[in-house]
Motif scaffolding. Structure first.
Motif, PDB file in Angstrom:
ATOM      1  N   MET A   1       0.853  -1.178   0.000  1.00 27.88           N
ATOM      2  CA  MET A   1       0.000   0.000   0.000  1.00 27.88           C
ATOM      3  C   MET A   1       0.897   1.238   0.000  1.00 27.88           C
ATOM      4  O   MET A   1       1.957   1.242   0.607  1.00 27.88           O
ATOM      5  N   HIS A   2       0.468   2.272  -0.651  1.00 27.94           N
ATOM      6  CA  HIS A   2       1.244   3.503  -0.702  1.00 27.94           C
ATOM      7  C   HIS A   2       1.128   4.281   0.611  1.00 27.94           C
ATOM      8  O   HIS A   2       0.338   3.930   1.472  1.00 27.94           O
ATOM      9  N   SER A   3       1.892   5.343   0.721  1.00 35.76           N
ATOM     10  CA  SER A   3       1.914   6.129   1.957  1.00 35.76           C
ATOM     11  C   SER A   3       0.604   6.882   2.174  1.00 35.76           C
ATOM     12  O   SER A   3       0.038   7.453   1.240  1.00 35.76           O
ATOM     13  N   LEU A   4       0.139   6.873   3.401  1.00 42.57           N
ATOM     14  CA  LEU A   4      -1.044   7.632   3.794  1.00 42.57           C
ATOM     15  C   LEU A   4      -0.662   8.728   4.781  1.00 42.57           C
ATOM     16  O   LEU A   4      -1.513   9.228   5.518  1.00 42.57           O
ATOM     17  N   GLU A   5       0.625   9.098   4.806  1.00 43.60           N
ATOM     18  CA  GLU A   5       1.102  10.168   5.688  1.00 43.60           C
ATOM     19  C   GLU A   5       0.250  11.419   5.475  1.00 43.60           C
ATOM     20  O   GLU A   5      -0.045  11.790   4.340  1.00 43.60           O
ATOM     21  N   GLY A   6      -0.171  12.038   6.578  1.00 36.34           N
ATOM     22  CA  GLY A   6      -0.964  13.258   6.503  1.00 36.34           C
ATOM     23  C   GLY A   6      -2.439  13.032   6.260  1.00 36.34           C
ATOM     24  O   GLY A   6      -3.215  13.974   6.180  1.00 36.34           O
ATOM     25  N   LYS A   7      -2.843  11.785   6.141  1.00 39.74           N
ATOM     26  CA  LYS A   7      -4.253  11.444   5.917  1.00 39.74           C
ATOM     27  C   LYS A   7      -4.863  10.922   7.205  1.00 39.74           C
ATOM     28  O   LYS A   7      -4.179  10.444   8.093  1.00 39.74           O
ATOM     29  N   SER A   8      -6.192  11.008   7.281  1.00 37.00           N
ATOM     30  CA  SER A   8      -6.938  10.469   8.421  1.00 37.00           C
ATOM     31  C   SER A   8      -7.954   9.469   7.918  1.00 37.00           C
ATOM     32  O   SER A   8      -8.480   9.613   6.807  1.00 37.00           O
ATOM     33  N   ALA A   9      -8.236   8.464   8.743  1.00 33.39           N
ATOM     34  CA  ALA A   9      -9.228   7.447   8.390  1.00 33.39           C
ATOM     35  C   ALA A   9     -10.070   7.114   9.607  1.00 33.39           C
ATOM     36  O   ALA A   9      -9.555   7.028  10.721  1.00 33.39           O
ATOM     37  N   LEU A  10     -11.349   6.942   9.392  1.00 32.42           N
ATOM     38  CA  LEU A  10     -12.260   6.471  10.420  1.00 32.42           C
ATOM     39  C   LEU A  10     -12.753   5.107   9.950  1.00 32.42           C
ATOM     40  O   LEU A  10     -13.341   5.000   8.870  1.00 32.42           O
ATOM     41  N   VAL A  11     -12.475   4.072  10.728  1.00 35.01           N
ATOM     42  CA  VAL A  11     -12.814   2.709  10.347  1.00 35.01           C
ATOM     43  C   VAL A  11     -13.913   2.198  11.268  1.00 35.01           C
ATOM     44  O   VAL A  11     -13.692   2.001  12.462  1.00 35.01           O
ATOM     45  N   THR A  12     -15.103   1.998  10.712  1.00 39.27           N
ATOM     46  CA  THR A  12     -16.202   1.452  11.510  1.00 39.27           C
ATOM     47  C   THR A  12     -16.013  -0.058  11.637  1.00 39.27           C
ATOM     48  O   THR A  12     -15.482  -0.706  10.736  1.00 39.27           O
ATOM     49  N   GLY A  13     -16.434  -0.584  12.761  1.00 35.74           N
ATOM     50  CA  GLY A  13     -16.277  -2.020  12.988  1.00 35.74           C
ATOM     51  C   GLY A  13     -14.816  -2.419  13.070  1.00 35.74           C
ATOM     52  O   GLY A  13     -14.452  -3.531  12.716  1.00 35.74           O
ATOM     53  N   GLY A  14     -13.989  -1.506  13.548  1.00 35.35           N
ATOM     54  CA  GLY A  14     -12.553  -1.732  13.539  1.00 35.35           C
ATOM     55  C   GLY A  14     -11.997  -2.461  14.736  1.00 35.35           C
ATOM     56  O   GLY A  14     -10.785  -2.483  14.916  1.00 35.35           O
ATOM     57  N   THR A  15     -12.843  -3.077  15.549  1.00 34.36           N
ATOM     58  CA  THR A  15     -12.332  -3.779  16.729  1.00 34.36           C
ATOM     59  C   THR A  15     -12.160  -5.275  16.492  1.00 34.36           C
ATOM     60  O   THR A  15     -11.734  -5.993  17.391  1.00 34.36           O
ATOM     61  N   SER A  16     -12.489  -5.739  15.274  1.00 39.22           N
ATOM     62  CA  SER A  16     -12.292  -7.158  14.972  1.00 39.22           C
ATOM     63  C   SER A  16     -12.347  -7.379  13.469  1.00 39.22           C
ATOM     64  O   SER A  16     -12.743  -6.498  12.703  1.00 39.22           O
ATOM     65  N   GLY A  17     -11.945  -8.542  13.059  1.00 38.06           N
ATOM     66  CA  GLY A  17     -12.096  -8.987  11.684  1.00 38.06           C
ATOM     67  C   GLY A  17     -11.487  -8.075  10.634  1.00 38.06           C
ATOM     68  O   GLY A  17     -10.391  -7.542  10.797  1.00 38.06           O
ATOM     69  N   ILE A  18     -12.231  -7.909   9.553  1.00 40.78           N
ATOM     70  CA  ILE A  18     -11.760  -7.122   8.418  1.00 40.78           C
ATOM     71  C   ILE A  18     -11.515  -5.673   8.821  1.00 40.78           C
ATOM     72  O   ILE A  18     -10.523  -5.065   8.405  1.00 40.78           O
ATOM     73  N   GLY A  19     -12.395  -5.103   9.636  1.00 46.11           N
ATOM     74  CA  GLY A  19     -12.220  -3.716  10.066  1.00 46.11           C
ATOM     75  C   GLY A  19     -10.916  -3.510  10.807  1.00 46.11           C
ATOM     76  O   GLY A  19     -10.209  -2.522  10.579  1.00 46.11           O
ATOM     77  N   LEU A  20     -10.560  -4.434  11.679  1.00 47.43           N
ATOM     78  CA  LEU A  20      -9.308  -4.345  12.419  1.00 47.43           C
ATOM     79  C   LEU A  20      -8.118  -4.470  11.467  1.00 47.43           C
ATOM     80  O   LEU A  20      -7.144  -3.723  11.581  1.00 47.43           O
ATOM     81  N   ALA A  21      -8.208  -5.375  10.508  1.00 49.48           N
ATOM     82  CA  ALA A  21      -7.128  -5.547   9.529  1.00 49.48           C
ATOM     83  C   ALA A  21      -6.945  -4.288   8.692  1.00 49.48           C
ATOM     84  O   ALA A  21      -5.815  -3.862   8.427  1.00 49.48           O
ATOM     85  N   VAL A  22      -8.043  -3.673   8.280  1.00 42.20           N
ATOM     86  CA  VAL A  22      -7.978  -2.432   7.502  1.00 42.20           C
ATOM     87  C   VAL A  22      -7.336  -1.325   8.335  1.00 42.20           C
ATOM     88  O   VAL A  22      -6.457  -0.601   7.861  1.00 42.20           O
ATOM     89  N   ALA A  23      -7.770  -1.201   9.593  1.00 40.63           N
ATOM     90  CA  ALA A  23      -7.211  -0.171  10.473  1.00 40.63           C
ATOM     91  C   ALA A  23      -5.707  -0.366  10.643  1.00 40.63           C
ATOM     92  O   ALA A  23      -4.941   0.600  10.583  1.00 40.63           O
ATOM     93  N   LYS A  24      -5.264  -1.607  10.845  1.00 41.05           N
ATOM     94  CA  LYS A  24      -3.834  -1.895  10.989  1.00 41.05           C
ATOM     95  C   LYS A  24      -3.072  -1.471   9.738  1.00 41.05           C
ATOM     96  O   LYS A  24      -2.010  -0.866   9.819  1.00 41.05           O
ATOM     97  N   ASN A  25      -3.613  -1.805   8.573  1.00 39.86           N
ATOM     98  CA  ASN A  25      -2.949  -1.440   7.319  1.00 39.86           C
ATOM     99  C   ASN A  25      -2.852   0.066   7.157  1.00 39.86           C
ATOM    100  O   ASN A  25      -1.829   0.585   6.701  1.00 39.86           O
ATOM    101  N   PHE A  26      -3.902   0.793   7.508  1.00 45.70           N
ATOM    102  CA  PHE A  26      -3.877   2.246   7.416  1.00 45.70           C
ATOM    103  C   PHE A  26      -2.828   2.837   8.352  1.00 45.70           C
ATOM    104  O   PHE A  26      -2.076   3.730   7.974  1.00 45.70           O
ATOM    105  N   VAL A  27      -2.782   2.325   9.597  1.00 41.77           N
ATOM    106  CA  VAL A  27      -1.778   2.798  10.556  1.00 41.77           C
ATOM    107  C   VAL A  27      -0.378   2.512  10.016  1.00 41.77           C
ATOM    108  O   VAL A  27       0.500   3.384  10.032  1.00 41.77           O
ATOM    109  N   ASP A  28      -0.170   1.297   9.526  1.00 38.04           N
ATOM    110  CA  ASP A  28       1.144   0.912   8.998  1.00 38.04           C
ATOM    111  C   ASP A  28       1.552   1.770   7.802  1.00 38.04           C
ATOM    112  O   ASP A  28       2.745   1.924   7.528  1.00 38.04           O
ATOM    113  N   SER A  29       0.568   2.327   7.107  1.00 39.08           N
ATOM    114  CA  SER A  29       0.846   3.170   5.945  1.00 39.08           C
ATOM    115  C   SER A  29       0.950   4.649   6.312  1.00 39.08           C
ATOM    116  O   SER A  29       1.087   5.491   5.436  1.00 39.08           O
TER     117      SER A  29
END
Length: 74
Positions: A1-29
């Motif tokens: 995934m490309h850099s998301l520096e300077g961006k913000s994301a709100l991930v609904t359902g982010g405490t488990s499953g796909i939502g948690l995986a998406v949130a982790k990827n966004f943080v890592d980016s």
């Protein structure tokens, strides 16, 4: 995934499953991530991945509106 520096994301359902995986990827980016979910204790999960947590039931319109207002202030 490309850099998301300077961006913000709100991930609904982010405490488990796909939502948690998406949130982790966004943080890592490099994004500033806010995770929402109905689960109590979601703040601990969010902290573990470097995100913030707002409790919100996405099926309740008033909770979603309040959550978006809170997210704008973080």
């Amino acid at each position: 995934m490309h850099s998301l520096e300077g961006k913000s994301a709100l991930v609904t359902g982010g405490t488990s499953g796909i939502g948690l995986a998406v949130a982790k990827n966004f943080v890592d980016s490099g994004a500033r991530v806010i995770v929402t979910g109905r689960r109590e204790g979601g703040d601990g999960l969010a902290r573990e991945i470097g995100a913030q947590f707002l409790r919100c039931d996405a099926s309740v319109e008033t909770e979603v509106a309040a959550c978006l207002q809170q997210a704008e202030q973080l």
